[in-house]
Design an enzyme around this catalytic site. Structure first.
Site, mmCIF file in Angstrom:
data_model
loop_
_atom_site.group_PDB
_atom_site.id
_atom_site.type_symbol
_atom_site.label_atom_id
_atom_site.label_comp_id
_atom_site.label_asym_id
_atom_site.label_seq_id
_atom_site.Cartn_x
_atom_site.Cartn_y
_atom_site.Cartn_z
ATOM 1 N N ASN A 17 29.057 46.818 -15.834
ATOM 2 C CA ASN A 17 30.343 47.502 -16.050
ATOM 3 C C ASN A 17 31.427 46.461 -16.310
ATOM 4 O OD1 ASN A 17 30.023 46.850 -13.254
ATOM 5 N ND2 ASN A 17 31.603 48.307 -12.674
ATOM 6 N N ILE A 18 32.336 46.814 -17.215
ATOM 7 C CA ILE A 18 33.405 45.906 -17.636
ATOM 8 C C ILE A 18 34.715 46.682 -17.509
ATOM 9 C CG2 ILE A 18 34.299 44.474 -19.512
ATOM 10 C CD1 ILE A 18 31.379 44.535 -20.681
ATOM 11 N N GLU A 26 25.667 51.205 -18.134
ATOM 12 C CA GLU A 26 24.671 51.885 -18.975
ATOM 13 C C GLU A 26 25.098 51.862 -20.429
ATOM 14 O OE1 GLU A 26 26.158 52.856 -16.247
ATOM 15 O OE2 GLU A 26 24.998 54.308 -15.099
ATOM 16 N N CYS A 44 27.193 58.220 -14.751
ATOM 17 C CA CYS A 44 28.295 59.189 -14.865
ATOM 18 C C CYS A 44 28.016 60.148 -16.028
ATOM 19 C CB CYS A 44 29.622 58.460 -15.063
ATOM 20 S SG CYS A 44 29.885 57.877 -16.755
ATOM 21 N N CYS A 74 28.088 58.634 -19.581
ATOM 22 C CA CYS A 74 26.878 57.852 -19.900
ATOM 23 C C CYS A 74 25.683 58.770 -20.160
ATOM 24 C CB CYS A 74 26.562 56.869 -18.784
ATOM 25 S SG CYS A 74 27.737 55.505 -18.738
HETATM 26 N N1 THU Z 1 30.161 52.749 -13.255
HETATM 27 C C1 THU Z 1 29.110 52.342 -14.015
HETATM 28 O O1 THU Z 1 29.115 51.242 -14.577
HETATM 29 N N2 THU Z 1 28.056 53.178 -14.122
HETATM 30 C C2 THU Z 1 27.936 54.364 -13.476
HETATM 31 O O2 THU Z 1 26.955 55.054 -13.670
HETATM 32 C C3 THU Z 1 28.968 54.807 -12.546
HETATM 33 C C4 THU Z 1 30.234 54.041 -12.603
HETATM 34 C C5 THU Z 1 31.291 51.829 -13.096
HETATM 35 C C6 THU Z 1 32.560 52.224 -13.801
HETATM 36 C C7 THU Z 1 33.591 51.500 -12.964
HETATM 37 O O3 THU Z 1 33.694 50.161 -13.410
HETATM 38 C C8 THU Z 1 32.998 51.487 -11.565
HETATM 39 O O4 THU Z 1 31.620 51.723 -11.726
HETATM 40 C C9 THU Z 1 33.601 52.503 -10.622
HETATM 41 O O5 THU Z 1 33.593 53.765 -11.192
#
Ligand code: THU
Length: 133
Positions: free
Chosen positions: A42-43, A55, A90, A93
């Protein structure tokens, strides 16, 4: 590439998470049908909404290199410094996965010492796709 190996790649990708706002670190590893693996983390962004999930990072990396046929994605997430539990993708995704993958696409959710396997159709039933347009 075994499911366990893919989970380990997701775990190492999590190390690159850029999450200074939520402190929630996520890693993903996407296996193509041709046997290649694309990882992602995640970025986050100070503007919050430009944040990209792990994802989608992995999927966009793969699609931008010509890959569209995918077998499995492994996902590991959790709050920084804590023992992480299963992190499900989420809704955004799931929809992005549905653009490229059928209902049998495998989604592995990991936590230390174990993982669970789901299919896309279990996590996103009654999907809206190109066939509905
Ligand atoms: N996040 C993801 O990278 N993937 C997920 O399936 C759920 C949420 C990240 C987004 C954000 O950077 C952090 O988690 C909190 O929501």
């Amino acid at each position: 590439m075994t499911d366990r190996e893919l989970m380990e790649l997701a775990q190492s990708a999590r190390g690159y998470s850029y999450s200074p706002y939520s402190h929630f670190r996520v890693g993903a590893a996407l296996l193509t049908k041709s046997g290649k693996v694309y990882t992602g983390c995640n970025i986050e962004n100070a503007g919050y909404s430009p944040t990209n999930c792990a994802e989608r990072t992995a999927i966009f990396k793969a699609v931008s290199e010509g890959e569209r046929d995918f077998e499995t994605i492994a996902i590991v997430g959790g709050r920084e410094g804590e023992t992480n539990d299963f992190t499900a993708p989420c809704g955004v995704c799931r929809q992005v996965i549905a653009e490229f993958c059928g209902g049998d696409f495998k989604i592995l959710l990991g936590r230390p010492g174990s993982f669970r396997a789901y299919t896309l159709k279990e996590l996103l039933p009654f999907t809206f796709t190109a066939q509905d347009l």
